[in-house]
Design an enzyme around this catalytic site. Structure first.
Site, PDB file in Angstrom:
ATOM      1  N   TRP A   1      87.329  42.487  90.624  1.00  0.00           N
ATOM      2  CA  TRP A   1      86.328  43.299  89.906  1.00  0.00           C
ATOM      3  C   TRP A   1      86.828  43.611  88.491  1.00  0.00           C
ATOM      4  O   TRP A   1      86.043  43.657  87.540  1.00  0.00           O
ATOM      5  CB  TRP A   1      86.090  44.603  90.684  1.00  0.00           C
ATOM      6  N   HIS A   2      88.154  43.808  88.370  1.00  0.00           N
ATOM      7  CA  HIS A   2      88.701  44.192  87.065  1.00  0.00           C
ATOM      8  C   HIS A   2      88.583  43.098  86.020  1.00  0.00           C
ATOM      9  O   HIS A   2      88.464  43.389  84.838  1.00  0.00           O
ATOM     10  CB  HIS A   2      90.164  44.618  87.203  1.00  0.00           C
ATOM     11  N   GLY A   3      88.655  41.869  86.427  1.00  0.00           N
ATOM     12  CA  GLY A   3      88.560  40.822  85.407  1.00  0.00           C
ATOM     13  C   GLY A   3      88.636  39.440  86.007  1.00  0.00           C
ATOM     14  O   GLY A   3      89.123  39.246  87.119  1.00  0.00           O
TER      15      GLY A   3
END
Lengths: 305, 482
Positions: free
Chosen positions: B325-327
């Site tokens: 989700w972060h990247g």
């Protein structure tokens, strides 16, 4: 709600007062920009050779070693756009001007004015050097405040140094040459060269905007009877090894073409063997020793032809 | 628009005055003002991406209405699927498309097949991961009949785009935030003052802690091949504080700003670096995302109800997805996996919920055991952040390798560290204040009666002066890229 609004106003008032004082102080701290402007206004009539450009000439070309009376109007990250603006703005103060030296660095031709340009620097050109083009919109609050344009961090550092230590951010001598890049303080060449090469790469091969600025400078010089000299300053091999060779070749070719078409002098010192690692402050800037060597060499070159 | 910008300093009082003095008579108009203000706030960055928020809001609003009317379970599932596909579709397109293309090309080249694939030239819309999760929570909750679908389109659109938390959270649940748009908000002096304090502390965390730490961390990470092992460790520690100051600072400003408008957002950080184990750390770090994944992924997968393998699988899934989700980079996935590895022994030993209370709750100092636990958890977290900060897995492993292979106890000497001189004094001050206030919602939560106004104001002014005179070079909020 009334109580809240009154409390907030009472709390903010001293801060507004403080901000006003800080703004006044920062505006009145002498800096390289105000120093150079004042010098040109006061002693511009003596200047025969003017050096423009970015830190590569600000640090690398010491006007003291020129045969003619020379002055450096170069400054950190100064692009061709600003070179043009300054030359046109201060030309009238330099009636004896004969030569203008313009360095073409790796970033000079692909530089985009609004990309990554610091607001503080725009403010300096607008307010201290009377740059005519509105590089900062007057709808932008930073147009009106040096403190905001330069940012809290830089402004507070400058104020602390000025008020408590009596230090100004002026880094140049009376010739406009930056004196702070001495041999004794030099940095690791390899790592700084890599960092600089990365910083100077914007991935663009579109030179049209800056070539236009350069051509405007050349046309202006022709009209006012002074000579333009294009140079590529010396840098370390570590710096060049980390640059895009295709772009570099295009830069050199563009310089040659402009020089040929307009019959102006062009000297490429970028790979000059005269300069050793001892002559550099960091990956792409000469130190004081290197600057002396380069200035003498440049003086000989522009005068012998 | 950035919270730490002049534009926001002008924008906030204008919206505040219009909100409480001009539009306060009618709830609908007040919500409409919030919606317009939120769109201006977002559009300041790039107005073109407003269309994504509007479209996403419209789809979920329509899905909600459909779910409210529909009794047929298959059709209800189809409606939910529409919401999931639209929201995750946007996310996949803008955030992950190039990552998948590159990964496929790399995978094929590993087996000797060279593929040429075209990449998309798209900009990642700011905050897309945050607002898509927020709208998804609405559709899922309505589908699960935990929430009545709303017919109030202005309130719903304002809920999705509520400017304080639009671009970097906290990721609000529809069950918490949406009902607040239905009720008339009354101005509460204490709540508003507390909101301002939280904003002040958030600005301090961002401008002083995060921005100064960023200068040092960036210098070290950008030149990691040329610095000593101690400098590399220092770089990782500075990044640890940078990301905390940056993200929790943003959350503090978001929560504080919401309070000025009479809204209560969920807590997002609860002094996570004082955690005694990784389980506690994840209950205190980015709480809104952790609980989102817990409620909408971990529990539907079976949570910790099944056997050992199912627990391990579910834990890995939630941490890997959270990392992803972060990247769109394997570094984030690895970071998630590493945290899962830290967490699983606690889960299997059933010790993941042993540290629920605040550390050293009734005393000023922690015990030696607690100091050791906090230090161990902090070190593990710092180690994991190296993967989070690195540009590639190769760089992260090289960074760690250089710490181990070249380990020596020399004083770090690198020009990049010079930027952090002021942090030698400020960081301990920051840790001390956070430690003393660890039982509170945020570090500047005071009891107005116990502490007289002059002392409180001296504290506020001191923080303002520190912000002015020790501000770091302005950096974008890290979580904007997510």
């Amino acid at each position: 709600m009334k109580r809240f609004i009154i409390s907030v106003i009472i709390f903010i008032l001293p801060l507004v007062l403080l901000f006003t004082i800080l703004e006044y102080v920062i505006r009145n701290i002498p800096n390289d920009y105000s120093f150079k402007k004042n010098h040109i206004i006061d002693k511009g009539n003596e200047i025969e050779t003017l050096i423009l450009g970015s830190s590569h000439t600000f640090m690398g070309v010491n006007p003291e070693y020129f045969q003619s009376v020379a002055f450096s109007l170069a400054n950190t990250s100064q692009s061709l756009f600003y070179d043009k603006e300054l030359l046109m703005e201060y030309n009238d103060y330099m009636p004896n001007l004969k030569k203008v030296i313009i360095p073409i660095s790796y970033f000079s031709l692909s530089h985009k004015l609004d990309k990554g340009e610091e607001n503080g620097r725009k403010y300096d050109y607008l307010h201290y050097m009377n740059c005519k083009t509105k590089i900062l919109s007057n709808k932008n609050v930073k147009y009106y405040s040096a403190f905001l344009a330069k940012g809290f961090s830089k402004s507070s550092r400058a104020i602390k140094n000025y008020v408590f230590k009596g230090k100004t951010p002026i880094s140049c001598n009376s010739y406009g040459w930056c004196t702070s890049y001495s041999y004794s303080k030099r940095h690791d060449l390899k790592s700084t060269a890599l960092t600089a090469a990365k910083r100077h790469e914007n991935g663009s091969l579109d030179f049209s905007e800056n070539v236009k600025h350069l051509e405007e400078i050349i046309n202006f010089s022709r009209l006012h009877n002074f000579e333009v000299v294009l140079i590529n300053t010396p840098t370390t091999k570590y710096y060049y090894d980390n640059l895009d060779s295709q772009k570099l070749a295009k830069i050199f070719k563009t310089c040659s073409d402009i020089s040929e078409i307009n019959s102006i002098k062009y000297f490429n010192f970028s790979h000059d063997k005269c300069f050793t690692e001892e002559d550099f402050y960091d990956g792409d800037h000469l130190n004081d020793r290197g600057a002396t060597k380069f200035s003498k060499l440049l003086n000989d070159k522009i005068n012998c032809l | 628009m950035l919270f730490n910008s002049i534009e926001f300093l002008i924008f906030l009082p204008i919206v505040f005055i219009l909100y409480w003095f001009v539009t306060n008579k009618k709830l609908k108009v007040q919500n409409l003002l919030l919606l317009v203000a939120s769109y201006i706030f977002y559009g300041w960055w790039d107005w073109r991406f407003l269309s994504l928020i509007v479209f996403s809001s419209f789809v979920d609003f329509a899905v909600g209405i459909g779910l409210g009317k529909q009794e047929n379970e298959t059709k209800r599932k189809l409606l939910l699927l529409t919401s999931i596909l639209v929201n995750l579709g946007f996310l996949m397109y803008f955030k992950y498309f190039n990552f998948f293309v590159d990964s496929f090309v790399e995978a094929f080249s590993f087996f000797g097949q060279s593929l040429s694939a075209s990449r998309l030239k798209v900009i990642l819309p700011v905050g897309i991961s945050f607002y898509t999760f927020q709208t998804l929570s609405y559709s899922i909750d309505v589908y699960k009949r935990k929430l009545e679908p709303t017919k109030n389109i202005v309130a719903f659109f304002a809920f999705v785009s509520f400017f304080p938390q639009l671009v970097a959270g906290p990721i609000e649940r529809a069950t918490n935030l949406l009902p607040q748009f239905y009720k008339k908000r009354n101005f509460n002096y204490n709540k508003a003052v507390d909101g301002l304090r939280q904003i002040l502390w958030g600005l301090f965390k961002k401008i002083v802690i995060a921005d100064n730490c960023a200068t040092v961390a960036n210098n070290v990470f950008n030149n990691y091949q040329d610095v000593s092992s101690i400098t590399l460790i220092a770089g990782a520690v500075f990044f640890t504080f940078q990301i905390y100051g940056d993200f929790s600072g943003y959350s503090d400003i978001a929560i504080g700003t919401s309070r000025l408008f009479g809204f209560n957002l969920m807590r997002n950080f609860a002094f996570p670096y004082f955690s005694r184990d990784i389980g506690e750390f994840w209950r205190r770090w980015h709480i809104s995302l952790s609980t989102w994944f817990r409620d909408y992924l971990y529990i539907p997968l079976g949570g910790s109800r099944g056997g050992t393998w199912s627990k391990i699988r579910n834990t890995f899934i939630i941490f890997l997805v959270s990392g992803f989700w972060h990247g769109a980079n394997w570094t984030f996935v690895f970071w998630g996996g590493l945290n899962a590895l830290y967490f699983i022994p606690l889960l299997l030993a059933k010790k993941n919920r042993q540290n629920i209370d605040t550390v050293a709750k009734n005393s000023l100092f922690p015990s030696f055991k607690e100091i050791f636990q906090i230090f161990t958890t902090f070190s593990l977290t710092t180690f994991a952040w190296i993967f989070f900060r690195s540009e590639s897995l190769g760089m992260a492993f090289d960074y760690i390798n250089r710490i181990i292979v070249n380990f020596d106890l020399v004083i770090p000497r690198h020009e990049g560290l010079a930027a952090g001189k002021s942090l030698i004094v400020i960081l301990p001050f920051f840790i001390l204040i956070e430690w003393l206030q660890r039982n509170k919602e945020h570090a500047l939560e005071f009891d107005n009666i116990q502490i007289p106004r002059p002392i409180r104001w001296i504290a506020y002014y001191s923080i303002v002066f520190i912000i002015i005179f020790f501000a770091g070079t302005q950096q974008d909020f890290i979580y904007f890229q997510f």
